[in-house]
Motif scaffolding. Structure first.
Motif, PDB file in Angstrom:
ATOM      1  N   ARG A   6      -1.093   7.107   0.367  1.00 52.86           N
ATOM      2  CA  ARG A   6       0.230   6.843  -0.204  1.00 52.86           C
ATOM      3  C   ARG A   6       0.112   5.956  -1.423  1.00 52.86           C
ATOM      4  O   ARG A   6      -0.870   5.250  -1.658  1.00 52.86           O
ATOM      5  CB  ARG A   6       1.154   6.238   0.857  1.00 52.86           C
ATOM      6  CG  ARG A   6       1.097   4.734   1.146  1.00 52.86           C
ATOM      7  CD  ARG A   6      -0.242   4.155   1.284  1.00 52.86           C
ATOM      8  NE  ARG A   6      -0.284   2.805   1.799  1.00 52.86           N
ATOM      9  CZ  ARG A   6      -0.545   1.702   1.063  1.00 52.86           C
ATOM     10  NH1 ARG A   6      -0.772   1.778  -0.226  1.00 52.86           N
ATOM     11  NH2 ARG A   6      -0.603   0.518   1.624  1.00 52.86           N
ATOM     12  N   ALA A   8       2.411   2.953  -2.956  1.00 52.39           N
ATOM     13  CA  ALA A   8       3.455   2.087  -2.398  1.00 52.39           C
ATOM     14  C   ALA A   8       3.930   1.057  -3.415  1.00 52.39           C
ATOM     15  O   ALA A   8       3.751  -0.148  -3.233  1.00 52.39           O
ATOM     16  CB  ALA A   8       2.924   1.393  -1.140  1.00 52.39           C
ATOM     17  N   PRO A   9       4.535   1.514  -4.509  1.00 56.63           N
ATOM     18  CA  PRO A   9       4.924   0.569  -5.554  1.00 56.63           C
ATOM     19  C   PRO A   9       6.095  -0.320  -5.151  1.00 56.63           C
ATOM     20  O   PRO A   9       6.957   0.103  -4.380  1.00 56.63           O
ATOM     21  CB  PRO A   9       5.348   1.493  -6.702  1.00 56.63           C
ATOM     22  CG  PRO A   9       5.834   2.726  -6.026  1.00 56.63           C
ATOM     23  CD  PRO A   9       4.958   2.897  -4.821  1.00 56.63           C
ATOM     24  N   SER A  10       6.090  -1.533  -5.663  1.00 59.55           N
ATOM     25  CA  SER A  10       7.262  -2.399  -5.571  1.00 59.55           C
ATOM     26  C   SER A  10       7.989  -2.247  -6.897  1.00 59.55           C
ATOM     27  O   SER A  10       7.476  -2.680  -7.922  1.00 59.55           O
ATOM     28  CB  SER A  10       6.850  -3.859  -5.402  1.00 59.55           C
ATOM     29  OG  SER A  10       5.877  -3.974  -4.403  1.00 59.55           O
ATOM     30  N   ASN A  19      -1.261  -0.190 -11.518  1.00 60.90           N
ATOM     31  CA  ASN A  19      -0.567   0.423 -10.383  1.00 60.90           C
ATOM     32  C   ASN A  19      -0.615   1.937 -10.463  1.00 60.90           C
ATOM     33  O   ASN A  19      -0.863   2.607  -9.476  1.00 60.90           O
ATOM     34  CB  ASN A  19       0.892  -0.031 -10.329  1.00 60.90           C
ATOM     35  CG  ASN A  19       0.994  -1.469  -9.855  1.00 60.90           C
ATOM     36  OD1 ASN A  19       0.143  -1.947  -9.111  1.00 60.90           O
ATOM     37  ND2 ASN A  19       2.015  -2.169 -10.306  1.00 60.90           N
ATOM     38  N   GLU A  42       8.477   0.252  -1.973  1.00 62.19           N
ATOM     39  CA  GLU A  42       8.547  -1.057  -1.309  1.00 62.19           C
ATOM     40  C   GLU A  42       9.650  -1.875  -1.979  1.00 62.19           C
ATOM     41  O   GLU A  42       9.407  -2.737  -2.824  1.00 62.19           O
ATOM     42  CB  GLU A  42       7.181  -1.743  -1.344  1.00 62.19           C
ATOM     43  CG  GLU A  42       6.129  -0.915  -0.609  1.00 62.19           C
ATOM     44  CD  GLU A  42       5.017  -1.720   0.042  1.00 62.19           C
ATOM     45  OE1 GLU A  42       4.661  -2.784  -0.498  1.00 62.19           O
ATOM     46  OE2 GLU A  42       4.504  -1.282   1.091  1.00 62.19           O
ATOM     47  N   PHE A 149       6.146  -9.030   3.091  1.00 62.39           N
ATOM     48  CA  PHE A 149       5.338  -7.901   2.613  1.00 62.39           C
ATOM     49  C   PHE A 149       4.318  -7.448   3.662  1.00 62.39           C
ATOM     50  O   PHE A 149       4.185  -6.259   3.932  1.00 62.39           O
ATOM     51  CB  PHE A 149       4.636  -8.310   1.307  1.00 62.39           C
ATOM     52  CG  PHE A 149       3.437  -7.472   0.959  1.00 62.39           C
ATOM     53  CD1 PHE A 149       3.590  -6.148   0.558  1.00 62.39           C
ATOM     54  CD2 PHE A 149       2.147  -7.994   1.050  1.00 62.39           C
ATOM     55  CE1 PHE A 149       2.488  -5.363   0.239  1.00 62.39           C
ATOM     56  CE2 PHE A 149       1.040  -7.219   0.728  1.00 62.39           C
ATOM     57  CZ  PHE A 149       1.207  -5.903   0.326  1.00 62.39           C
ATOM     58  N   ASN A 153       4.538  -3.755   5.101  1.00 60.77           N
ATOM     59  CA  ASN A 153       3.491  -2.890   4.568  1.00 60.77           C
ATOM     60  C   ASN A 153       2.696  -2.240   5.710  1.00 60.77           C
ATOM     61  O   ASN A 153       2.501  -1.023   5.740  1.00 60.77           O
ATOM     62  CB  ASN A 153       2.596  -3.764   3.663  1.00 60.77           C
ATOM     63  CG  ASN A 153       1.510  -3.002   2.930  1.00 60.77           C
ATOM     64  OD1 ASN A 153       0.390  -2.919   3.411  1.00 60.77           O
ATOM     65  ND2 ASN A 153       1.829  -2.455   1.755  1.00 60.77           N
ATOM     66  N   ARG A 167      -6.062   0.769  -2.857  1.00 58.44           N
ATOM     67  CA  ARG A 167      -5.185  -0.100  -3.658  1.00 58.44           C
ATOM     68  C   ARG A 167      -6.030  -1.090  -4.441  1.00 58.44           C
ATOM     69  O   ARG A 167      -7.243  -1.175  -4.260  1.00 58.44           O
ATOM     70  CB  ARG A 167      -4.186  -0.819  -2.746  1.00 58.44           C
ATOM     71  CG  ARG A 167      -4.809  -1.706  -1.687  1.00 58.44           C
ATOM     72  CD  ARG A 167      -3.728  -2.276  -0.768  1.00 58.44           C
ATOM     73  NE  ARG A 167      -4.281  -3.115   0.287  1.00 58.44           N
ATOM     74  CZ  ARG A 167      -3.571  -3.602   1.291  1.00 58.44           C
ATOM     75  NH1 ARG A 167      -2.273  -3.351   1.378  1.00 58.44           N
ATOM     76  NH2 ARG A 167      -4.135  -4.366   2.210  1.00 58.44           N
ATOM     77  N   HIS A 171      -5.643  -7.109  -3.441  1.00 60.28           N
ATOM     78  CA  HIS A 171      -5.155  -7.094  -2.058  1.00 60.28           C
ATOM     79  C   HIS A 171      -6.246  -7.347  -1.025  1.00 60.28           C
ATOM     80  O   HIS A 171      -5.959  -7.345   0.180  1.00 60.28           O
ATOM     81  CB  HIS A 171      -4.471  -5.756  -1.755  1.00 60.28           C
ATOM     82  CG  HIS A 171      -3.098  -5.635  -2.353  1.00 60.28           C
ATOM     83  ND1 HIS A 171      -2.023  -6.375  -1.906  1.00 60.28           N
ATOM     84  CD2 HIS A 171      -2.625  -4.873  -3.366  1.00 60.28           C
ATOM     85  CE1 HIS A 171      -0.948  -6.068  -2.615  1.00 60.28           C
ATOM     86  NE2 HIS A 171      -1.288  -5.166  -3.515  1.00 60.28           N
TER      87      HIS A 171
END
Ligand code: GLU
Length: 435
Positions: A6, A8-10, A19, A42, A149, A153, A167, A171
Motif C-alpha cells: 500500500r 499510505a500518504p498523509s 513520498n 492517512e 499514528f 497505521n 516506506r 520510519h
C-alpha cells in the motif's frame, strides 16, 4: 501468499518526491509480483487533511499512472475500530492508562513495550536491531481520545492484510514499535523494506530549499510524468545493468526489492532534465503540440497562436526542448511585440557599428523571398561587405528577431517568423535598441 502493498500518504497539501517514490516502488513491486497495490489515506489530522489536500495526492497518482486496486481506505473512518483495539490492548495488559504530565486533563493510553531486545530482517537494509533499554513505552491513544499514528497505521495494515511495508527509512525507529504492536494484537508481522533517503548535493535530506521537491512543481516546470516516473525509480534502485531509460513495462519486469540500494540516493536535477529531454524528443508530434499548447494557453500572451504556424514551430523546437517550460519563451514566433533580454542586447546589438549593418541587412532581406538558403546567402553577403567573419552576425540577428540568445537555427527561425515579422522586428531594433 500473494503480495499486498500500500501507499499510505498523509495528505498535507503537497506530495514530496520522497513520498511518491515510495508509492512508485510499491506499485512496481505489486505489478511485478502480480499482487495488489492499495491506497490508504492517512487523514487523521483533520486540520491538514482537507479535501483539496486529498485531491492533490490523487491527482499526483493519476498523473503518474499509479493506479490502485480495491477501494481506498480513509483512515478517519476507522476510529471506532482503532478504539476497540486499544481497549483490547488494555484488557490483555499490553497497554495501560496514564495521566501524562499529571495535568488532570485526562488519561492517554500507553503501549507497553515488551522489554526485550528486538531484531527484524529488513528486505533492503538487512538485520536491524535495537536493545530493550533504547525502546520506551509510547502513546497509542491521546488524552483527547484520538488514536496516534502508530496505532492507526498498524491496525489499518492488519485490516488491509498488507504483506510488505515499503516506506522511507525515516520510519525505521517506528518499525520496532509497530512490530511489537502487531505481535501483541496476534497479527502476522508483514515484511518491512525501508527505502534509502533522498539527499541533495551536500548529502543532506532533499527538501524544497534544494529546488523542486513536490510532484506538482515538476509538472508545472514542464517535466513529463513518464520521465519523472523513470527518474524516481533510479533514486535508490537500478535494473542491475547500465540502463537508465526504461519503459514502464521494462521497469515492471525488472523491479525486485533485492536491487533496492540501502545507501542514500542523490537527487540530480540535471540528470532528470536530460532524461526528460529524451522523453520529449520521442513524443509523437501531435502529443508534443498538445502539451506545448497547454503551456501557451496558460501563458495567455494575448496574441493569436495560429495552429498551422504552431505545428511548424513545434516541429522545429521539439528536439531542443528539455522541459516544457521552454515553450514560455516561444512568444517571438507569434507576436511583433516581444521582450528583449537586456543582457543579450548589450552583448550583441547595443554596440558601435551594428546599426548600419542591420539597416543594410534589412534592405537586403526586403528584396528576397524567404527560404533558409536565400536568408543565409544575404547574411553571408552582408558579413563579407562589412569585413565581418563568417557566422559572426548570426547571434546579433538572433537577438534582434527573437529577443533572446538561444533558440533553433537562425535561418529556420527566420523562415517561420516570415518576412514581414522579421523586417518589423529589425525596424524596431534599429530605431530603439541600437546605439
Ligand atoms: N502516513 C505515513 C507517511 O506518509 C505512512 C508511513 C507508512 O508508509 O507506513 O509517512
Amino acid at each position: 501468499m500473494s503480495v499486498r502493498v500500500r501507499f499510505a500518504p498523509s495528505p498535507t497539501g503537497q506530495v514530496h518526491i520522497g513520498n511518491i517514490r515510495a508509492a512508485i516502488f510499491n506499485w512496481l513491486f505489486a505489478r511485478h509480483e502480480g499482487g495488489k497495490f492499495l491506497l490508504r489515506i492517512e487523514d487523521t489530522d483533520r486540520e491538514r487533511s482537507t479535501p483539496e489536500a486529498v485531491k492533490t495526492v490523487l491527482d499526483a497518482m493519476s498523473w503518474l499512472g499509479l493506479d490502485y486496486d480495491e477501494e481506498p481506505l480513509y483512515q478517519s473512518t476507522r476510529q471506532k475500530a482503532h478504539m476497540e483495539a486499544a481497549e483490547q490492548l488494555l484488557k490483555s495488559g499490553h497497554a495501560y492508562k496514564e495521566d501524562k504530565g499529571g495535568t488532570g486533563k485526562g488519561e492517554c493510553i500507553v503501549f507497553r513495550m515488551p522489554g526485550e531486545d528486538m531484531m527484524f530482517s529488513d528486505v533492503i537494509k538487512g538485520d536491524l536491531r535495537k536493545s530493550a533499554k533504547d525502546m520506551s513505552d509510547f502513546v497509542i491513544v491521546r488524552s483527547d481520545g484520538t488514536p496516534t499514528f502508530h496505532l492507526a497505521n498498524v491496525l489499518d495494515d492488519i485490516e488491509m492484510k498488507i504483506t510488505h511495508i515499503i516506506r522511507g527509512d525515516d520510519h525505521v525507529e517506528n518499525t520496532f514499535r509497530h512490530i511489537a504492536l502487531f505481535r501483541s494484537l496476534q497479527a502476522d508481522v508483514p515484511k518491512y523494506g525501508h527505502l534509502p533517503m533522498i539527499i541533495n548535493q551536500q548529502g543532506k535530506p532533499y527538501s524544497k530549499r534544494d529546488g523542486a521537491a513536490f510532484v506538482g512543481e515538476f509538472r508545472e516546470k514542464g517535466y513529463l510524468a513518464s520521465a519523472l516516473f523513470n527518474y524516481l525509480t533510479l533514486l535508490g534502485w537500478s535494473p542491475g545493468d547500465d540502463r537508465e531509460k526504461l519503459t514502464r513495462d521494462e521497469l515492471i519486469s525488472s523491479f525486485t526489492l533485492d536491487r533496492v540500494k540501502s545507501g542514500p540516493a542523490q537527487m540530480d536535477i540535471r540528470k532528470l532534465t536530460h532524461l526528460n529531454a529524451q522523453y520529449i524528443a520521442e513524443l509523437p508530434i501531435d502529443q508534443f503540440c498538445k502539451v506545448a499548447r497547454d503551456v501557451v494557453v496558460r501563458m495567455n500572451w494575448g496574441v493569436n497562436v495560429e495552429e498551422a504556424l504552431f505545428i511548424k514551430v513545434c516541429k522545429l523546437m521539439q528536439s531542443r526542448t528539455h522541459t516544457f517550460s521552454a515553450v514560455e519563451d516561444w512568444k517571438y514566433f507569434f507576436s511583433d511585440n516581444i521582450a528583449y533580454d537586456e543582457k543579450s542586447v548589450k552583448k550583441t546589438i547595443a554596440k558601435e557599428g551594428v546599426k548600419s549593418i542591420l539597416i543594410l541587412l534589412k534592405e537586403r532581406l526586403a528584396e528576397i523571398d524567404f527560404s533558409e538558403g536565400t536568408i543565409e546567402k544575404v547574411i553571408r553577403g552582408v558579413e563579407k561587405e562589412n569585413g565581418i567573419g563568417e557566422g559572426k552576425l548570426n547571434q546579433p540577428i538572433r537577438v534582434a528577431v527573437t529577443g533572446v540568445s538561444i533558440g533553433a537555427g537562425i535561418y529556420e527561425t527566420m523562415v517561420l517568423l516570415g518576412k514581414n515579422r522579421t523586417l518589423a522586428k529589425l525596424e524596431y531594433v534599429i530605431n530603439n535598441l541600437c546605439i
